[in-house]
Design a protein around this motif. Structure first.
Motif, short mmCIF file in Angstrom:
data_model
loop_
_atom_site.label_atom_id
_atom_site.label_comp_id
_atom_site.label_asym_id
_atom_site.label_seq_id
_atom_site.Cartn_x
_atom_site.Cartn_y
_atom_site.Cartn_z
N GLU A 1 -20.34 68.01 -44.03
CA GLU A 1 -21.02 67.23 -43.34
C GLU A 1 -22.59 67.40 -43.52
O GLU A 1 -23.56 66.79 -42.94
N GLN A 2 -22.95 68.15 -44.65
CA GLN A 2 -24.39 68.29 -44.89
C GLN A 2 -24.97 66.92 -45.61
O GLN A 2 -24.12 66.10 -45.91
N SER A 3 -26.21 66.77 -45.72
CA SER A 3 -26.85 65.59 -46.46
C SER A 3 -27.03 66.05 -47.73
O SER A 3 -27.67 67.32 -48.21
N VAL A 4 -27.07 65.29 -48.83
CA VAL A 4 -27.12 65.38 -50.15
C VAL A 4 -28.92 65.05 -50.31
O VAL A 4 -29.24 63.89 -49.91
N SER A 5 -29.63 66.01 -51.07
CA SER A 5 -30.85 65.80 -51.56
C SER A 5 -31.01 65.39 -52.85
O SER A 5 -32.21 64.69 -53.20
N ALA A 6 -29.91 65.82 -53.77
CA ALA A 6 -30.39 65.25 -55.18
C ALA A 6 -28.81 65.39 -55.93
O ALA A 6 -27.98 66.44 -55.37
N PHE A 7 -28.67 64.69 -57.08
CA PHE A 7 -27.66 64.93 -58.10
C PHE A 7 -28.32 65.35 -59.30
O PHE A 7 -29.58 64.67 -59.77
N HIS A 8 -27.78 66.13 -59.91
CA HIS A 8 -28.43 66.83 -61.28
C HIS A 8 -27.32 66.52 -62.40
O HIS A 8 -26.10 66.71 -62.29
N GLY A 9 -27.83 66.23 -63.41
CA GLY A 9 -27.02 66.11 -64.65
C GLY A 9 -27.88 65.85 -65.92
O GLY A 9 -29.14 65.26 -65.72
N SER A 10 -27.18 65.43 -66.90
CA SER A 10 -28.00 65.02 -68.19
C SER A 10 -27.13 64.32 -69.16
O SER A 10 -25.85 64.17 -68.84
N ASP A 11 -27.34 63.18 -69.55
CA ASP A 11 -26.67 62.40 -70.63
C ASP A 11 -25.67 61.49 -69.87
O ASP A 11 -24.69 61.34 -70.16
N GLY A 12 -26.14 61.27 -68.44
CA GLY A 12 -25.30 60.59 -67.65
C GLY A 12 -23.94 61.30 -67.05
O GLY A 12 -23.06 60.67 -66.45
N LYS A 13 -23.98 62.86 -67.16
CA LYS A 13 -23.04 63.40 -66.90
C LYS A 13 -23.43 64.28 -65.73
O LYS A 13 -24.41 65.05 -65.97
N LEU A 14 -22.73 64.15 -64.57
CA LEU A 14 -22.93 64.96 -63.44
C LEU A 14 -22.67 66.59 -63.41
O LEU A 14 -21.62 66.68 -64.11
N ARG A 15 -23.61 67.34 -62.95
CA ARG A 15 -23.35 68.78 -63.29
C ARG A 15 -23.48 69.57 -61.76
O ARG A 15 -22.62 70.31 -61.65
N LEU A 16 -24.47 68.99 -60.90
CA LEU A 16 -24.70 69.65 -59.72
C LEU A 16 -24.86 69.01 -58.79
O LEU A 16 -25.71 67.71 -58.95
N VAL A 17 -24.40 69.03 -57.30
CA VAL A 17 -24.94 68.32 -56.30
C VAL A 17 -25.67 69.11 -55.38
O VAL A 17 -25.35 70.44 -55.24
N GLU A 18 -26.89 68.96 -54.99
CA GLU A 18 -27.68 69.53 -54.20
C GLU A 18 -27.88 69.22 -52.78
O GLU A 18 -28.18 67.94 -52.55
N PHE A 19 -27.84 70.08 -51.76
CA PHE A 19 -27.97 69.64 -50.40
C PHE A 19 -29.23 70.01 -49.91
O PHE A 19 -30.17 70.79 -50.52
N THR A 20 -29.66 69.39 -48.69
CA THR A 20 -30.87 69.40 -48.22
C THR A 20 -31.19 70.99 -47.57
O THR A 20 -32.41 71.37 -47.42
N ASP A 21 -30.14 71.78 -47.57
CA ASP A 21 -30.28 73.22 -47.13
C ASP A 21 -30.68 74.09 -48.56
O ASP A 21 -30.76 75.37 -48.13
N GLY A 22 -30.76 73.35 -49.78
CA GLY A 22 -31.14 74.05 -50.65
C GLY A 22 -29.66 74.38 -51.64
O GLY A 22 -29.79 75.04 -52.84
N SER A 23 -28.53 74.53 -50.92
CA SER A 23 -27.48 75.10 -51.39
C SER A 23 -27.03 74.21 -52.70
O SER A 23 -27.38 72.71 -52.63
N ARG A 24 -26.17 74.39 -53.69
CA ARG A 24 -25.54 73.62 -54.59
C ARG A 24 -24.01 73.89 -55.08
O ARG A 24 -23.64 75.08 -54.97
N ILE A 25 -23.54 72.83 -55.42
CA ILE A 25 -22.19 72.92 -55.84
C ILE A 25 -21.91 72.08 -57.22
O ILE A 25 -22.65 71.37 -57.69
N GLU A 26 -21.09 72.88 -58.12
CA GLU A 26 -20.90 72.29 -59.41
C GLU A 26 -19.77 71.25 -59.36
O GLU A 26 -18.75 71.45 -58.85
N ARG A 27 -19.95 69.89 -59.78
CA ARG A 27 -19.07 68.86 -59.97
C ARG A 27 -19.33 68.15 -61.20
O ARG A 27 -20.23 68.13 -61.67
#
Length: 301
Positions: A194-220
């Protein structure tokens, strides 16, 4: 010259309608200023004989087929004004052109607005999508992230479980899912955040990380998001057609609106996105309805 029909929009609904009307020997003015909603998509799926085709190639082949019929004219301009006449419609364009048509078909699709999250635009259509039926196969068995702040996220999560068992569902805040729904998803090892997403990270169109507003990140490695859609019709004030709960032009099963002579087909009627083959079928039905109406009018005069 008065055209039998003017079509606003050159997506699958408008192009298929133009094809049917052209083959029915109707004079057609097809207005399309080449700004398709699916331009960012790397490939379109689910259309028999065209599975995997790029949107650009789909349009190229479609126009090649449609414009073989001499009574179909392509007007690559933006329509800026439409007026209802006693016997038809007057269409004005950005370039100052005016044409008159007996019937009018809206097939202008949807206006799409992506979530205002950094990184979305670079990934959308490449590793972030909205339709499981269109792109679920390509993301099968991958680690997926689902972002949707609406109760329908429960249905979407269950649907995506057919393609991948590695799912993280994010509601971007509390109160979207009930406790019972969370338990059902948890029973299938579907993680709910239920956290809020602050950013999606990736390159060349490929998702690598999802970052939340609390600073935590998950790999996807991929995921699904829910843009907001608004029917790209306009001219309701000028024409007075009725709309449905989602803002789409209200029509009957044959594409007739509440305004005599005005028809609509595809996503501009539903207010939500559909597969190419569904929109094309709606365009074919509306075209047949237009041709029938023109025929009946000719025999009654």
């Amino acid at each position: 010259m008065i055209y039998d029909c003017a079509i606003i929009g050159g997506g699958p609904a408008g192009l298929n309608a133009a094809l049917v009307l052209g083959r029915a020997r109707r004079n057609v003015a097809l207005f399309d200023h080449n700004k398709p909603r699916n331009a960012v998509t790397h490939a379109s799926h689910g259309f028999l004989t065209r599975d995997g085709v790029t949107p650009a190639e789909f349009r190229r082949v479609a126009y090649e087929e449609v414009l073989k019929y001499p009574l179909v004219e392509h007007h690559p301009v933006e329509v800026t004004d439409i007026r209802k006449l006693n016997a038809g419609f007057l269409i004005s364009t950005h370039e100052g052109e005016q044409i008159q048509a007996r019937k009018l078909l809206f097939a202008s699709g949807l206006q799409e607005t992506l979530p205002d999250i950094p990184g979305v635009r670079n990934l959308y259509g490449k590793s972030l999508f909205y339709c499981p039926y269109c792109d679920g196969w390509e993301l099968r068995d991958k680690s997926l992230f689902v972002l949707f702040d609406h109760p329908r996220v429960f249905h979407l999560a269950k649907l995506l479980y057919n393609w991948s068992r590695d799912l993280i569902v994010c509601t971007n805040g509390p109160g979207i899912l009930t406790n019972e729904q969370k338990q059902i998803l948890a029973s299938r090892d579907i993680v709910v955040s239920e956290q809020s997403v602050s950013a999606f990270h990736g390159s060349d169109g490929k998702l690598r990380l999802v970052e939340f507003t609390d600073g935590s990140r998950i790999e996807r490695t991929g995921g699904f998001i829910a843009p907001k859609w608004v029917p790209r019709a306009g001219f309701q004030q000028e024409l007075g057609y009725a709309v449905n709960d989602l803002g789409g032009i209200l029509t009957d099963e044959m594409g007739k609106s509440t305004v005599p002579g005005l028809f609509a087909a595809g996503e501009v009627t539903t207010g939500f996105p559909s597969q190419l083959i569904v929109a094309a079928a709606a365009g074919s039905i509306a075209a047949a309805s237009i041709n029938l109406e023109l025929t009946e009018e000719a025999f009654s005069s």
